[in-house]
Design a protein around this motif. Structure first.
Motif, PDB file in Angstrom:
ATOM      1  N   LYS A 247       0.841  -1.604   0.208  1.00  9.02           N
ATOM      2  CA  LYS A 247      -0.011  -0.370   0.175  1.00  9.02           C
ATOM      3  C   LYS A 247       1.265   1.216  -0.316  1.00  9.02           C
ATOM      4  N   ALA A 248       2.040   1.575  -0.017  1.00  6.69           N
ATOM      5  CA  ALA A 248       2.933   2.404   0.200  1.00  6.69           C
ATOM      6  C   ALA A 248       3.475   2.386  -1.210  1.00  6.69           C
ATOM      7  N   THR A 249       2.598   3.618  -1.958  1.00  6.61           N
ATOM      8  CA  THR A 249       2.666   3.714  -2.999  1.00  6.61           C
ATOM      9  C   THR A 249       3.543   5.310  -3.235  1.00  6.61           C
ATOM     10  N   LYS A 250       3.166   6.036  -2.384  1.00  4.90           N
ATOM     11  CA  LYS A 250       4.066   7.597  -2.312  1.00  4.90           C
ATOM     12  C   LYS A 250       5.266   7.711  -2.507  1.00  4.90           C
ATOM     13  N   ILE A 251       6.063   8.123  -3.266  1.00  4.60           N
ATOM     14  CA  ILE A 251       7.714   8.555  -3.258  1.00  4.60           C
ATOM     15  C   ILE A 251       8.166   8.826  -1.390  1.00  4.60           C
ATOM     16  N   SER A 252       8.422   8.000  -1.269  1.00  2.00           N
ATOM     17  CA  SER A 252       9.402   8.826  -0.035  1.00  2.00           C
ATOM     18  C   SER A 252      10.338   8.863  -0.013  1.00  2.00           C
ATOM     19  N   HIS A 253      12.203   7.938  -0.806  1.00  2.00           N
ATOM     20  CA  HIS A 253      12.823   8.460  -0.917  1.00  2.00           C
ATOM     21  C   HIS A 253      13.641   8.891  -2.368  1.00  2.00           C
ATOM     22  N   VAL A 254      14.831   9.359  -2.298  1.00  2.00           N
ATOM     23  CA  VAL A 254      15.444  10.381  -3.611  1.00  2.00           C
ATOM     24  C   VAL A 254      16.724   9.598  -3.656  1.00  2.00           C
ATOM     25  N   GLY A 255      17.624   9.393  -4.624  1.00  2.00           N
ATOM     26  CA  GLY A 255      19.105   9.445  -4.434  1.00  2.00           C
ATOM     27  C   GLY A 255      19.540   9.842  -5.514  1.00  2.00           C
ATOM     28  N   MET A 256      21.029   9.259  -5.786  1.00  2.00           N
ATOM     29  CA  MET A 256      21.705   9.874  -7.259  1.00  2.00           C
ATOM     30  C   MET A 256      22.350   8.737  -8.046  1.00  2.00           C
ATOM     31  N   LEU A 257      22.577   8.854  -9.076  1.00  2.00           N
ATOM     32  CA  LEU A 257      23.273   7.709  -9.492  1.00  2.00           C
ATOM     33  C   LEU A 257      24.201   7.651  -9.842  1.00  2.00           C
ATOM     34  N   ILE A 258      25.373   7.183  -9.303  1.00  2.00           N
ATOM     35  CA  ILE A 258      26.772   7.369  -9.838  1.00  2.00           C
ATOM     36  C   ILE A 258      27.082   6.807 -11.121  1.00  2.00           C
ATOM     37  N   SER A 259      26.176   5.452 -11.633  1.00  2.00           N
ATOM     38  CA  SER A 259      26.259   4.745 -12.616  1.00  2.00           C
ATOM     39  C   SER A 259      25.210   4.186 -12.615  1.00  2.00           C
ATOM     40  N   PRO A 260      24.820   3.344 -13.994  1.00  2.00           N
ATOM     41  CA  PRO A 260      24.274   2.273 -13.308  1.00  2.00           C
ATOM     42  C   PRO A 260      23.577   1.185 -12.175  1.00  2.00           C
ATOM     43  N   THR A 261      24.175   0.558 -11.873  1.00  2.00           N
ATOM     44  CA  THR A 261      24.984  -0.105 -10.793  1.00  2.00           C
ATOM     45  C   THR A 261      25.023  -0.019  -9.495  1.00  2.00           C
ATOM     46  N   GLU A 262      25.100   1.916  -9.168  1.00  2.00           N
ATOM     47  CA  GLU A 262      25.368   2.554  -8.014  1.00  2.00           C
ATOM     48  C   GLU A 262      25.036   3.521  -7.456  1.00  2.00           C
ATOM     49  N   VAL A 263      24.054   3.858  -6.243  1.00  2.00           N
ATOM     50  CA  VAL A 263      23.499   5.130  -6.110  1.00  2.00           C
ATOM     51  C   VAL A 263      23.550   5.488  -4.641  1.00  2.00           C
ATOM     52  N   ILE A 264      23.803   6.994  -5.007  1.00  2.00           N
ATOM     53  CA  ILE A 264      24.806   7.584  -3.349  1.00  2.00           C
ATOM     54  C   ILE A 264      23.913   8.051  -3.189  1.00  2.00           C
ATOM     55  N   HIS A 265      22.634   7.726  -1.772  1.00  2.00           N
ATOM     56  CA  HIS A 265      21.811   8.782  -1.198  1.00  2.00           C
ATOM     57  C   HIS A 265      21.836   8.964   0.471  1.00  2.00           C
ATOM     58  N   CYS A 266      21.724   9.062   0.773  1.00  2.00           N
ATOM     59  CA  CYS A 266      21.052  10.257   2.504  1.00  2.00           C
ATOM     60  C   CYS A 266      20.222   9.246   2.976  1.00  2.00           C
ATOM     61  N   ALA A 267      20.268   7.266   3.690  1.00  2.00           N
ATOM     62  CA  ALA A 267      19.283   7.509   4.647  1.00  2.00           C
ATOM     63  C   ALA A 267      20.582   6.010   5.726  1.00  2.00           C
ATOM     64  N   GLY A 268      20.317   7.396   7.109  1.00  2.00           N
ATOM     65  CA  GLY A 268      21.218   6.548   8.398  1.00  2.00           C
ATOM     66  C   GLY A 268      22.125   7.637   7.796  1.00  2.00           C
ATOM     67  N   TRP A 269      22.805   7.920   6.865  1.00  2.00           N
ATOM     68  CA  TRP A 269      23.719   8.322   6.563  1.00  2.00           C
ATOM     69  C   TRP A 269      24.277   9.126   5.126  1.00  2.00           C
ATOM     70  N   VAL A 270      25.065   9.748   4.324  1.00  2.00           N
ATOM     71  CA  VAL A 270      25.249   9.685   2.895  1.00  2.00           C
ATOM     72  C   VAL A 270      25.954   8.664   2.993  1.00  2.00           C
ATOM     73  N   HIS A 271      26.357   7.529   1.905  1.00  2.00           N
ATOM     74  CA  HIS A 271      26.357   5.906   1.776  1.00  2.00           C
ATOM     75  C   HIS A 271      26.219   5.819   0.544  1.00  2.00           C
ATOM     76  N   ILE A 272      27.315   4.924  -0.086  1.00  2.00           N
ATOM     77  CA  ILE A 272      27.043   4.113  -1.611  1.00  2.00           C
ATOM     78  C   ILE A 272      26.123   2.979  -1.654  1.00  2.00           C
ATOM     79  N   ASP A 273      24.933   2.467  -2.072  1.00  2.00           N
ATOM     80  CA  ASP A 273      24.630   1.207  -2.028  1.00  2.00           C
ATOM     81  C   ASP A 273      24.651   0.330  -3.745  1.00  2.00           C
TER      82      ASP A 273
END
Length: 298
Positions: A247-273
């Protein structure tokens, strides 16, 4: 008992007087708009006129806002940069007229390092300013602000016009990576704490690109990118939490792509996933966010 009752009534009356004074609404003049400018390094913008109220966002030094409403000690403002509304302590902002506002756009510099120190050339007083802060009337290590002149290390400042003109996705990612390990702070948009959209807004602000404040607003800007295969560094990725709750269909988070396989975002702290077409993937295989859309702003 009578004395106690009398004292209690007196205290109640005093409390009511204080409350009434704080609720004494002063509406801006309906004929002309009123504006204020933030005169502090960082000012919290709150949901209600109280120091105990939740922080919705922050104003950086020099940000201009329209006055929506006034109380005795609080001012409700609307940011001219992103339209965000909220309450600020009146002592943190200074009235400013429209003619002065127009002059703020002359030769704007932007702080591109994590922090910079601005020194009042007359008094020697110092201000700590954070990345993304814009400096009016800047030239060769000096800028003017409300009739005062400040000195600042020119290595910390670049022309906002040049940053906007020369920006590439790789440049945007470089600035984003300089903010690694900054902790999460609800409503934050400075290096002592970001929320997810405050992080993306601040990084893009360095390049003269004004994003709206919240993830649900930022997704309305930019151009759609249809897949990670077509994505470029600096593109923003938007998520919901339908991976946890259908039911959680609202946009709740945003991050930035480093590449097609990596994202940098602030969730707890700014890090790469890691990221794939389904969403964010942690090293242990857990999925934390469901990918909804990719947007480009350059």
């Amino acid at each position: 008992m009578k004395k106690i009752l009398t004292l209690a009534l007196a205290l109640m009356a005093t409390t009511c007087l204080v409350y009434s004074a704080d609720k004494d609404v002063k509406q801006p003049n309906g004929k002309t708009k009123e504006f204020v400018i933030n005169n502090c390094s960082v000012t919290p913008v709150r949901d209600t006129p109280s120091e105990a109220s939740e922080q919705e966002t922050q104003l950086l030094f020099g940000e201009v806002c329209e006055v929506v409403e006034r109380l005795s000690r609080w001012t409700k403002i609307r940011s001219t940069m992103d339209g965000q509304e909220g309450w600020v302590s009146s002592k943190m902002v200074t009235p400013i007229d429209e003619e002065t506002i127009k002059r703020l756009d002359d030769k704007v510099g932007v702080i591109t390092t994590l922090m910079a120190v601005a020194t009042d050339t007359e008094t020697g007083e110092k201000r700590m300013l954070t990345i993304g802060t814009r400096l009016p009337n800047y030239a060769n290590g000096t800028f003017d602000f409300l009739g005062k002149q400040y000195q600042i290390d020119p290595n910390c400042v670049h022309s906002l016009e040049a940053m906007r003109r020369e920006a590439t996705g790789e440049d945007i990612v470089r600035v984003a990576k300089s903010l690694l390990n900054v902790p999460y702070l609800w409503g934050g948009k400075n290096i002592m704490g970001f929320d997810c959209s405050g992080f993306t807004q601040t990084v893009y602000s360095v390049f003269g690109i004004n994003l709206l404040r919240n993830a649900r607003e930022q997704i309305t800007q930019g151009k759609v990118v249809h897949s990670l295969a077509e994505a470029q560094p600096g593109d923003l990725v938007f998520f919901d939490h339908s991976d946890r709750d259908p039911k959680a269909t609202k946009i709740s988070h945003v991050g930035m792509l480093i590449s097609p396989t990596e994202v940098i975002h602030c969730a707890g702290w700014v890090h790469i996933d890691r990221i794939d077409e389904m969403g964010i993937l942690l090293a242990n295989g857990e999925r934390t966010h469901h990918l909804v859309q990719i947007k480009r702003y350059l």
